[in-house]
Design a protein around this motif. Structure first.
Motif, PDB file in Angstrom:
ATOM      1  N   ARG A  70       0.835  -1.193   0.000  1.00  0.00           N
ATOM      2  CA  ARG A  70       0.000   0.000   0.000  1.00  0.00           C
ATOM      3  C   ARG A  70       0.883   1.263   0.000  1.00  0.00           C
ATOM      4  NH1 ARG A  70      -5.315   0.129   1.863  1.00  0.00           N
ATOM      5  NH2 ARG A  70      -4.976  -1.631   3.261  1.00  0.00           N
ATOM      6  N   ALA A  71       1.942   1.219   0.798  1.00  0.00           N
ATOM      7  CA  ALA A  71       2.876   2.359   0.861  1.00  0.00           C
ATOM      8  C   ALA A  71       3.522   2.583  -0.511  1.00  0.00           C
ATOM      9  CB  ALA A  71       3.941   2.101   1.919  1.00  0.00           C
ATOM     10  N   GLN A  72       3.919   1.479  -1.134  1.00  0.00           N
ATOM     11  CA  GLN A  72       4.507   1.591  -2.480  1.00  0.00           C
ATOM     12  C   GLN A  72       3.524   2.227  -3.455  1.00  0.00           C
ATOM     13  OE1 GLN A  72       5.919  -2.270  -3.810  1.00  0.00           O
ATOM     14  NE2 GLN A  72       7.961  -1.384  -4.138  1.00  0.00           N
ATOM     15  N   LYS A  96       2.507   9.333  -5.834  1.00  0.00           N
ATOM     16  CA  LYS A  96       3.284  10.546  -5.533  1.00  0.00           C
ATOM     17  C   LYS A  96       4.342  10.783  -6.604  1.00  0.00           C
ATOM     18  CE  LYS A  96       3.134  11.084  -0.514  1.00  0.00           C
ATOM     19  NZ  LYS A  96       3.900  10.724   0.704  1.00  0.00           N
ATOM     20  N   CYS A  97       4.958   9.685  -7.016  1.00  0.00           N
ATOM     21  CA  CYS A  97       6.015   9.774  -8.021  1.00  0.00           C
ATOM     22  C   CYS A  97       5.441  10.286  -9.342  1.00  0.00           C
ATOM     23  CB  CYS A  97       6.663   8.406  -8.187  1.00  0.00           C
ATOM     24  SG  CYS A  97       8.019   8.416  -9.341  1.00  0.00           S
ATOM     25  N   LEU A  98       4.269   9.741  -9.714  1.00  0.00           N
ATOM     26  CA  LEU A  98       3.615  10.227 -10.936  1.00  0.00           C
ATOM     27  C   LEU A  98       3.247  11.707 -10.787  1.00  0.00           C
ATOM     28  CD1 LEU A  98       1.224   7.418 -12.251  1.00  0.00           C
ATOM     29  CD2 LEU A  98       3.530   8.002 -12.991  1.00  0.00           C
ATOM     30  N   ASP A  99       2.726  12.050  -9.617  1.00  0.00           N
ATOM     31  CA  ASP A  99       2.389  13.458  -9.345  1.00  0.00           C
ATOM     32  C   ASP A  99       3.621  14.343  -9.519  1.00  0.00           C
ATOM     33  OD1 ASP A  99      -0.243  13.141  -8.888  1.00  0.00           O
ATOM     34  OD2 ASP A  99      -0.090  13.051  -6.701  1.00  0.00           O
ATOM     35  N   GLN A 100       4.701  13.858  -8.925  1.00  0.00           N
ATOM     36  CA  GLN A 100       5.944  14.631  -8.977  1.00  0.00           C
ATOM     37  C   GLN A 100       6.439  14.788 -10.423  1.00  0.00           C
ATOM     38  OE1 GLN A 100       9.583  12.738  -7.796  1.00  0.00           O
ATOM     39  NE2 GLN A 100       9.977  14.350  -6.279  1.00  0.00           N
ATOM     40  N   LYS A 133      -6.004  11.661 -16.368  1.00  0.00           N
ATOM     41  CA  LYS A 133      -6.664  10.422 -16.772  1.00  0.00           C
ATOM     42  C   LYS A 133      -5.871   9.208 -16.298  1.00  0.00           C
ATOM     43  CE  LYS A 133      -8.972  11.848 -20.994  1.00  0.00           C
ATOM     44  NZ  LYS A 133      -8.810  11.759 -22.446  1.00  0.00           N
ATOM     45  N   SER A 134      -4.566   9.265 -16.480  1.00  0.00           N
ATOM     46  CA  SER A 134      -3.726   8.131 -16.109  1.00  0.00           C
ATOM     47  C   SER A 134      -3.811   7.894 -14.615  1.00  0.00           C
ATOM     48  CB  SER A 134      -2.274   8.399 -16.521  1.00  0.00           C
ATOM     49  OG  SER A 134      -2.205   8.616 -17.901  1.00  0.00           O
ATOM     50  N   LYS A 135      -3.860   8.980 -13.859  1.00  0.00           N
ATOM     51  CA  LYS A 135      -3.955   8.829 -12.409  1.00  0.00           C
ATOM     52  C   LYS A 135      -5.272   8.163 -12.028  1.00  0.00           C
ATOM     53  CE  LYS A 135      -2.988  11.107  -8.779  1.00  0.00           C
ATOM     54  NZ  LYS A 135      -2.961  12.183  -7.776  1.00  0.00           N
ATOM     55  N   LEU A 192      13.387   6.234 -15.051  1.00  0.00           N
ATOM     56  CA  LEU A 192      12.543   6.647 -13.928  1.00  0.00           C
ATOM     57  C   LEU A 192      12.356   5.483 -12.957  1.00  0.00           C
ATOM     58  CD1 LEU A 192      10.705   9.084 -13.018  1.00  0.00           C
ATOM     59  CD2 LEU A 192       8.806   7.745 -13.940  1.00  0.00           C
ATOM     60  N   MET A 193      12.113   4.295 -13.510  1.00  0.00           N
ATOM     61  CA  MET A 193      11.872   3.133 -12.664  1.00  0.00           C
ATOM     62  C   MET A 193      13.135   2.712 -11.930  1.00  0.00           C
ATOM     63  SD  MET A 193       9.240   0.860 -14.843  1.00  0.00           S
ATOM     64  CE  MET A 193       7.524   0.926 -14.394  1.00  0.00           C
ATOM     65  N   GLU A 194      14.287   2.913 -12.592  1.00  0.00           N
ATOM     66  CA  GLU A 194      15.548   2.608 -11.912  1.00  0.00           C
ATOM     67  C   GLU A 194      15.807   3.628 -10.808  1.00  0.00           C
ATOM     68  OE1 GLU A 194      18.437   2.474 -15.015  1.00  0.00           O
ATOM     69  OE2 GLU A 194      17.546   0.633 -15.856  1.00  0.00           O
ATOM     70  N   MET A 195      15.484   4.888 -11.136  1.00  0.00           N
ATOM     71  CA  MET A 195      15.703   5.983 -10.192  1.00  0.00           C
ATOM     72  C   MET A 195      14.900   5.747  -8.923  1.00  0.00           C
ATOM     73  SD  MET A 195      15.091   9.961 -11.145  1.00  0.00           S
ATOM     74  CE  MET A 195      15.097   9.659 -12.887  1.00  0.00           C
ATOM     75  N   TYR A 196      13.627   5.323  -9.091  1.00  0.00           N
ATOM     76  CA  TYR A 196      12.757   5.067  -7.945  1.00  0.00           C
ATOM     77  C   TYR A 196      12.538   3.559  -7.821  1.00  0.00           C
ATOM     78  CZ  TYR A 196      12.002  10.035  -8.339  1.00  0.00           C
ATOM     79  OH  TYR A 196      12.193  11.382  -8.414  1.00  0.00           O
TER      80      TYR A 196
END
Lengths: 458, 458
Positions: free
Chosen positions: A25-27, A33-37, A141-143, B328-332
């Motif tokens: 869940r945290a991931q 958050k990562c997508l937001d960022q 949309k992706s979110k 990006l996936m490697e970064m995170y």
């Protein structure tokens, strides 16, 4: 029967599962958050690009205006101070041609930088605006899709939890039923043991051997045995039922485990990747086009500038004193054309228009002629010497004034630090000691050249 | 004896000569004026060139400062708002790389325009100053020489005048002496004629026939004849002397005429040309070098700019969604790496960790399996359809976002008039109806793409 060292307790299993799910869940939260960022960074980058090109458009426009003013200042001067014919005349001279091309080049660059500014404002910035809009929409949309996927995943995990708990419950029930059954079996055994003690030892300790006991005792024992048998049967049935439930629950758990692992795998390996793909949909391609528009504009500007420089270079190559002299003399033909020859004007019908070389003037003329011839041959020798000196002097001057000292490539070779540009560049032309020396030499040689010319009647 | 219709009078000849010399003198003055004017124009041109480059240096410096400010503004922003590691992380993403190169390019151009400005001020302008000094000095010297040459030429013309007048004088003297001689001869003739009338007609009319006349008359006549003879002899001698003088004077005149014509020819054909050469000495070559320095600076600037654009172009070519996603996936990694598989947790030492597929659950499982297989094959067919639709939709979007609409060459093709640049350029990107249509299409397709994905479980 339960060994704490060997088996995990239900609580432990649940706690472990909880931990694992909490981590996931945290991931998932971090992923959002990562997508937001990334979305924020992208929006920021596109905003920066817009601001950058807006500001650069201003700078280019400023530059263009300044260049235009510069060109106009000198073009106006050329147009106003002199009349058109005069200006037209002067244009045939090669240095004036260079000057006109220089001014043209400034006008051309002014125009090109206006165009550049215009392309920034009316083509490139709108592109970034569009990319930004598109990105925002796609991220949103992706979110949404991502959230749905995560919810689905969590549902699967919750299901697994509930299925696992069911399995635990049914398995506990099954174990409990089994132990109850075993208890019943023990009781039965005990009952049979009593019967064996109270009766013959020949009788095998089996429920069927009760036929041999006394009627009364027999009756009591039979009723007791029957009770136990009945209970055992019940427990057996219960156990069988619970055992089946436990097997089914375990099967459900095992199937749910497979399904959950598959879902988790699908989410992490495919869905996340697809989600990022959806966020990126067209982003790189649109950015590519916007930046290629920038490159196209810059390269066209470069080409246009280069064409202008080529024209100037051509004019510089055509800087030519001889043809300029020719043009000047043609331009002022009436000033430079030689006058009519002076003709012999016979006095009062004097018929002799030729030199009279007969006696009595003959000898005198001959003598004079000889003197002149002797003087001439002396002069010729002198002349040859002077000519040689003059040619050598002129060559020295030519060598000085045509030295190829115009390559400034060095000035554009900066050290890696990008610092101290000024100090490097300012060491150019004037500060070189060789220049001062060369100039002194040039003037000295020039002075000598003139002196020689003047001494020997130009 | 003098026929005004046939011979020019002395006055006329002198007047004609005066006119011719006046014309030459006027030309000489004009020549000097012309040289002065050329000198003035040259000084003015060199002054204009200096002013031009001084002003252009300012413009370039301004431009450079603005570009530097622009770059610093965004570089400072990137440095301050986020920590270094984060910035470094982001730099691996291809759009951020493009952005950094854009800023680098602005810094590079800023630096190059500073260099350009510096070269204008410290190399090109000093060259023009030198050329101007040199030109001024050479014009001054050349004018001095030219003045001397003109003075010499005027001297020659004056000499010719004086020699011509001498010839006129001596020729007049000669003519006068001749006529006096002729008069004496006439008188003698007359005297002899008288003698012949008074004496025999047999005597031939010669001075020697006087021997036959009477003594007295003879004596008178003889003394008269002698007188006339003496006078005639004197006049004969005078005439011979004057005739010689006249011949000599004419010879001098003819020689002076030749010399003058040669001098005039030399002055007009050689000296004037040499004079202009002297004024021009090194001018074109020095101007050439100054302008080549300008060209070298501009071409180096161009090359440097082009290198930067090449780097940007390379970065734009490397804009790639797939590798960015990977990075990006490697970064995170901790956010995107899949969790551990959920393992079967046996309850209370449950030994069976496999699906139990024996009776009595076998038939139920088989039935379920058959149901799932049937559902799966339906889904597979559906999936293939959806996949095709999605791929086609995605291709449509790709086609829209990768359309090659970034060539702005047209904007740099101006009409010959150089006017109305703005109106031509502003018609670019946004105002094209095709763009709006394409954008609407893009969003519609995108919407459809998402709907399909969502409907069919992403």
């Amino acid at each position: 029967m339960t060994s704490p060292a060997k088996f995990k307790k239900d609580k432990e299993i649940i706690a472990e599962y909880d931990t694992q799910v909490k981590e996931i869940r945290a991931q998932l939260t971090e992923q959002m958050k990562c997508l937001d960022q990334q979305c924020e960074l992208r929006v920021q980058l596109l905003q920066d690009l817009q601001d950058f090109f807006r500001k650069k458009a201003e700078i280019e426009m400023d530059y263009s205006r300044n260049l235009e003013k510069l060109a106009e200042r000198f073009l106006a001067k050329t147009c106003s101070t002199k009349d058109q014919q005069f200006k037209k005349d002067q244009n045939v001279l090669s240095p004036v041609n260079c000057w006109n091309l220089l001014l043209n080049q400034v006008k051309r660059e002014s125009r090109d930088h206006t165009t550049l500014s215009d392309i920034y404002l009316n083509n490139i910035i709108p592109r970034f605006v569009q990319v930004s809009e598109d990105s925002g929409r796609l991220f949103k949309k992706s979110k949404e899709v991502g959230q749905q996927l995560q919810d689905d995943l969590m549902k699967v995990l919750n299901e697994l939890y509930s299925v696992m708990k069911t399995y635990h419950m049914y398995n506990a029930d099954s174990i409990s039923a089994q132990s109850k059954l075993k208890e019943a079996e023990k009781q039965e055994e005990k009952q049979i043991g009593k019967s064996v003690k109270q009766e013959d030892r020949q009788t095998p300790r089996s429920p069927d051997s009760t036929a041999n006991v006394r009627i009364e005792e027999k009756h009591v024992r039979r009723s007791s045995v029957k009770k136990i048998e009945k209970m055992k049967e019940k427990r057996q049935a219960k156990y069988t039922e619970n055992k089946l439930k436990a097997i089914k629950a375990r099967n459900e758990y095992l199937l749910a485990l497979e399904a959950t692992n598959a879902s988790v795998f699908k989410y992490y390996i495919h869905d996340l990747s697809d989600l990022i793909d959806c966020c990126d949909l067209g982003y790189h391609a649109s950015l590519n086009r916007a930046l290629r528009t920038f490159l196209s504009a810059e390269l066209n500007l470069e080409q246009s500038k280069h064409e202008g420089l080529d024209a100037i270079e051509n004019a510089v190559e055509n800087l030519d004193a001889t043809s300029d002299k020719q043009r000047l003399m043609e331009m002022y033909n009436n000033v430079f054309c030689p006058p009519m020859k002076f003709e012999f004007q016979p006095h009062m019908g004097d018929m002799a228009s030729q030199l009279c070389a007969q006696q009595p003037v003959q000898s005198e003329l001959l003598q004079r002629c000889q003197q002149l011839q002797s003087r001439l041959s002396t002069l010729k020798i002198e002349n040859e010497e002077v000519k040689k000196t003059m040619e050598a002097t002129l060559q020295t001057i030519q060598d000085i004034v045509t030295v190829e000292d115009f390559d400034v490539s060095d000035c554009f070779q900066y050290s890696n630090s990008m610092e101290s540009v000024k100090s490097t560049v300012s060491e150019t032309f004037m500060s070189k000691p060789s220049i001062a020396k060369r100039r002194a030499n040039q003037q000295e040689t020039e002075q000598f050249y003139f002196t020689v010319r003047e001494c020997y009647g130009f």
